[in-house]
Design a protein around this motif. Structure first.
Motif, PDB file in Angstrom:
ATOM      1  N   ARG A  99      32.733  40.995  40.643  1.00  0.00           N
ATOM      2  CA  ARG A  99      34.075  41.138  41.214  1.00  0.00           C
ATOM      3  C   ARG A  99      35.072  40.154  40.622  1.00  0.00           C
ATOM      4  O   ARG A  99      36.235  40.144  41.006  1.00  0.00           O
ATOM      5  CB  ARG A  99      34.008  40.967  42.735  1.00  0.00           C
ATOM      6  CG  ARG A  99      33.166  42.046  43.418  1.00  0.00           C
ATOM      7  CD  ARG A  99      33.374  42.044  44.910  1.00  0.00           C
ATOM      8  NE  ARG A  99      34.796  42.176  45.218  1.00  0.00           N
ATOM      9  CZ  ARG A  99      35.398  41.560  46.232  1.00  0.00           C
ATOM     10  NH1 ARG A  99      34.713  40.770  47.032  1.00  0.00           N
ATOM     11  NH2 ARG A  99      36.684  41.729  46.437  1.00  0.00           N
ATOM     12  N   LYS A 100      34.595  39.314  39.713  1.00  0.00           N
ATOM     13  CA  LYS A 100      35.445  38.339  39.021  1.00  0.00           C
ATOM     14  C   LYS A 100      36.105  37.384  40.011  1.00  0.00           C
ATOM     15  O   LYS A 100      37.304  37.078  39.925  1.00  0.00           O
ATOM     16  CB  LYS A 100      36.495  39.045  38.156  1.00  0.00           C
ATOM     17  CG  LYS A 100      35.886  39.915  37.077  1.00  0.00           C
ATOM     18  CD  LYS A 100      36.949  40.612  36.243  1.00  0.00           C
ATOM     19  CE  LYS A 100      36.306  41.475  35.168  1.00  0.00           C
ATOM     20  NZ  LYS A 100      37.326  42.196  34.351  1.00  0.00           N
ATOM     21  N   LYS A 101      35.286  36.921  40.972  1.00  0.00           N
ATOM     22  CA  LYS A 101      35.749  35.966  41.963  1.00  0.00           C
ATOM     23  C   LYS A 101      34.708  34.864  42.121  1.00  0.00           C
ATOM     24  O   LYS A 101      33.535  35.037  41.758  1.00  0.00           O
ATOM     25  CB  LYS A 101      35.973  36.641  43.318  1.00  0.00           C
ATOM     26  CG  LYS A 101      37.159  37.585  43.363  1.00  0.00           C
ATOM     27  CD  LYS A 101      37.458  37.998  44.814  1.00  0.00           C
ATOM     28  CE  LYS A 101      38.726  38.817  44.897  1.00  0.00           C
ATOM     29  NZ  LYS A 101      39.135  39.087  46.303  1.00  0.00           N
ATOM     30  N   LYS A 102      35.138  33.734  42.670  1.00  0.00           N
ATOM     31  CA  LYS A 102      34.196  32.668  42.996  1.00  0.00           C
ATOM     32  C   LYS A 102      33.362  33.088  44.205  1.00  0.00           C
ATOM     33  O   LYS A 102      33.879  33.768  45.102  1.00  0.00           O
ATOM     34  CB  LYS A 102      34.953  31.376  43.310  1.00  0.00           C
ATOM     35  CG  LYS A 102      35.721  30.795  42.134  1.00  0.00           C
ATOM     36  CD  LYS A 102      36.428  29.516  42.561  1.00  0.00           C
ATOM     37  CE  LYS A 102      37.182  28.906  41.386  1.00  0.00           C
ATOM     38  NZ  LYS A 102      37.902  27.665  41.781  1.00  0.00           N
ATOM     39  N   PRO A 103      32.091  32.687  44.268  1.00  0.00           N
ATOM     40  CA  PRO A 103      31.257  33.021  45.431  1.00  0.00           C
ATOM     41  C   PRO A 103      31.870  32.575  46.756  1.00  0.00           C
ATOM     42  O   PRO A 103      31.684  33.220  47.781  1.00  0.00           O
ATOM     43  CB  PRO A 103      29.950  32.281  45.149  1.00  0.00           C
ATOM     44  CG  PRO A 103      29.887  32.201  43.655  1.00  0.00           C
ATOM     45  CD  PRO A 103      31.314  32.008  43.207  1.00  0.00           C
ATOM     46  N   SER A 104      32.620  31.494  46.732  1.00  0.00           N
ATOM     47  CA  SER A 104      33.227  30.971  47.958  1.00  0.00           C
ATOM     48  C   SER A 104      34.414  31.808  48.443  1.00  0.00           C
ATOM     49  O   SER A 104      34.909  31.588  49.547  1.00  0.00           O
ATOM     50  CB  SER A 104      33.706  29.532  47.729  1.00  0.00           C
ATOM     51  OG  SER A 104      34.676  29.483  46.694  1.00  0.00           O
ATOM     52  N   ARG A 105      34.835  32.779  47.627  1.00  0.00           N
ATOM     53  CA  ARG A 105      36.033  33.552  47.965  1.00  0.00           C
ATOM     54  C   ARG A 105      35.751  35.025  48.215  1.00  0.00           C
ATOM     55  O   ARG A 105      36.677  35.846  48.243  1.00  0.00           O
ATOM     56  CB  ARG A 105      37.090  33.394  46.871  1.00  0.00           C
ATOM     57  CG  ARG A 105      37.647  31.982  46.787  1.00  0.00           C
ATOM     58  CD  ARG A 105      38.865  31.898  45.911  1.00  0.00           C
ATOM     59  NE  ARG A 105      39.478  30.564  45.958  1.00  0.00           N
ATOM     60  CZ  ARG A 105      40.604  30.231  45.332  1.00  0.00           C
ATOM     61  NH1 ARG A 105      41.243  31.139  44.618  1.00  0.00           N
ATOM     62  NH2 ARG A 105      41.081  29.004  45.431  1.00  0.00           N
ATOM     63  N   ILE A 106      34.484  35.376  48.367  1.00  0.00           N
ATOM     64  CA  ILE A 106      34.159  36.763  48.699  1.00  0.00           C
ATOM     65  C   ILE A 106      33.574  36.844  50.110  1.00  0.00           C
ATOM     66  O   ILE A 106      32.990  35.889  50.612  1.00  0.00           O
ATOM     67  CB  ILE A 106      33.183  37.398  47.683  1.00  0.00           C
ATOM     68  CG1 ILE A 106      31.827  36.686  47.692  1.00  0.00           C
ATOM     69  CG2 ILE A 106      33.798  37.393  46.284  1.00  0.00           C
ATOM     70  CD1 ILE A 106      30.787  37.371  46.810  1.00  0.00           C
ATOM     71  N   LEU A 107      33.770  37.992  50.742  1.00  0.00           N
ATOM     72  CA  LEU A 107      33.227  38.192  52.080  1.00  0.00           C
ATOM     73  C   LEU A 107      31.712  38.340  52.028  1.00  0.00           C
ATOM     74  O   LEU A 107      31.175  38.963  51.106  1.00  0.00           O
ATOM     75  CB  LEU A 107      33.808  39.458  52.710  1.00  0.00           C
ATOM     76  CG  LEU A 107      35.256  39.456  53.195  1.00  0.00           C
ATOM     77  CD1 LEU A 107      35.540  40.754  53.938  1.00  0.00           C
ATOM     78  CD2 LEU A 107      35.569  38.265  54.080  1.00  0.00           C
ATOM     79  N   LEU A 108      31.063  37.803  53.025  1.00  0.00           N
ATOM     80  CA  LEU A 108      29.631  38.038  53.192  1.00  0.00           C
ATOM     81  C   LEU A 108      29.437  39.495  53.598  1.00  0.00           C
ATOM     82  O   LEU A 108      30.052  39.968  54.560  1.00  0.00           O
ATOM     83  CB  LEU A 108      29.072  37.111  54.263  1.00  0.00           C
ATOM     84  CG  LEU A 108      27.552  37.114  54.441  1.00  0.00           C
ATOM     85  CD1 LEU A 108      26.865  36.534  53.209  1.00  0.00           C
ATOM     86  CD2 LEU A 108      27.160  36.325  55.682  1.00  0.00           C
TER      87      LEU A 108
END
Length: 219
Positions: free
Chosen positions: A31-40
Motif C-alpha cells: 500500500r506504499k505506507k508505513k506500518p504505523s499508518r495503516i489500519l489493523l
C-alpha cells in the motif's frame, strides 16, 4: 434527536508491538505506507494479531463492521432529516464524530484510506470544514456530554419488544462495534441495558432496527 454510538469498535492503527511482523510489513509495502499508518485488518493481518494477541484474535482488526454500520446510519432517512448524530468510539478511547453531511465511500478500500487519514490528521477534510473529527474520549465521557437517556443494546440485557419499547425523542443508543465477546468499557452507567432479539445481531442490523423504530415514531 437520536444519538447513535458504535462503542468499543475494533478500529485502530496497527499496534507498535506487531508493526514489524512480516504480514504487516508486506501489506504496508503493497500500500506504499508505513506500518504505523495503516489500519489493523484481520483480513490481511490475522497471523500478526494471533502472534501477539491470541486471546483477541477473533475480535481485533474489524474496520468492516464500522463501514457497514456507518453506511446504514448515514444513508438513513433519519440522518437525511437531520435527526441523527453518529459517533464511533474505539477500544483505545478514540472518538470519531461523524457530521450528518458526511457521505462515506461505498468502496471498502477507500473507506479504510479515509479512516487512516482521520487517525493521522484528526480532521477530514480539514480543521476549518470538518466532516470527521477524532479526539481522545472515553465512552462514559461521550455519553455524559450528550446528556440523553442512554440505552445499551446487548444480548445480555433485559428483553424488550422494540415496537412497544418507550423511546423518548432525545435518546442515545449504544451498540457494540465488535464481532464477539463483550464491551471492554464499563457500560453499567447506562440508564438501561436491553436486548431486542433472541440472539446476536450484527452492529449494523441493530442500528437499522432502532433507526427504523425511531423513524416510525418521530418522522
Amino acid at each position: 434527536m437520536m444519538h447513535l454510538i458504535l462503542a468499543d469498535s475494533e478500529l485502530e492503527l496497527v499496534p507498535q508491538a506487531i508493526q514489524g511482523h512480516p504480514a504487516i510489513v508486506k501489506h504496508a509495502k503493497m500500500r506504499k505506507k508505513k506500518p504505523s499508518r495503516i489500519l489493523l485488518d484481520s483480513t490481511y493481518h490475522h497471523q500478526a494479531i494471533r502472534s501477539k494477541y491470541a486471546a483477541e484474535a477473533e475480535r481485533r482488526g474489524r474496520p468492516d463492521i464500522v463501514h457497514f454500520f456507518l453506511m446504514n446510519a448515514q444513508e438513513s432517512l433519519l440522518n437525511y432529516e437531520g435527526k441523527l448524530r453518529v459517533y464511533v468510539h474505539t477500544r483505545n478511547n478514540d472518538v470519531i464524530r461523524i457530521s450528518p453531511e458526511t457521505r462515506l465511500p461505498k468502496s471498502y478500500n477507500r473507506f479504510v484510506g479515509l479512516m487512516e487519514h482521520v487517525f493521522q490528521n484528526k480532521y477530514v477534510p480539514d480543521k476549518e470544514n470538518p466532516l470527521l473529527t477524532l479526539e481522545k474520549m472515553s465512552l462514559r465521557a461521550l455519553v455524559d456530554e450528550i446528556g440523553n437517556k442512554a440505552v445499551v443494546l446487548s444480548e445480555k440485557g433485559k428483553k424488550v419488544n422494540l415496537k412497544e419499547y418507550d423511546i423518548p425523542e432525545d435518546i442515545t443508543f449504544i451498540i457494540g462495534g465488535f464481532p464477539s465477546g463483550d464491551f471492554l468499557s464499563n457500560v453499567n452507567f447506562a440508564d438501561e441495558i436491553v436486548s431486542i432479539y433472541d440472539g446476536t445481531l450484527m452492529a449494523w442490523v441493530a442500528a437499522y432496527e432502532v433507526i427504523a423504530r425511531y423513524e416510525n415514531l418521530y418522522l
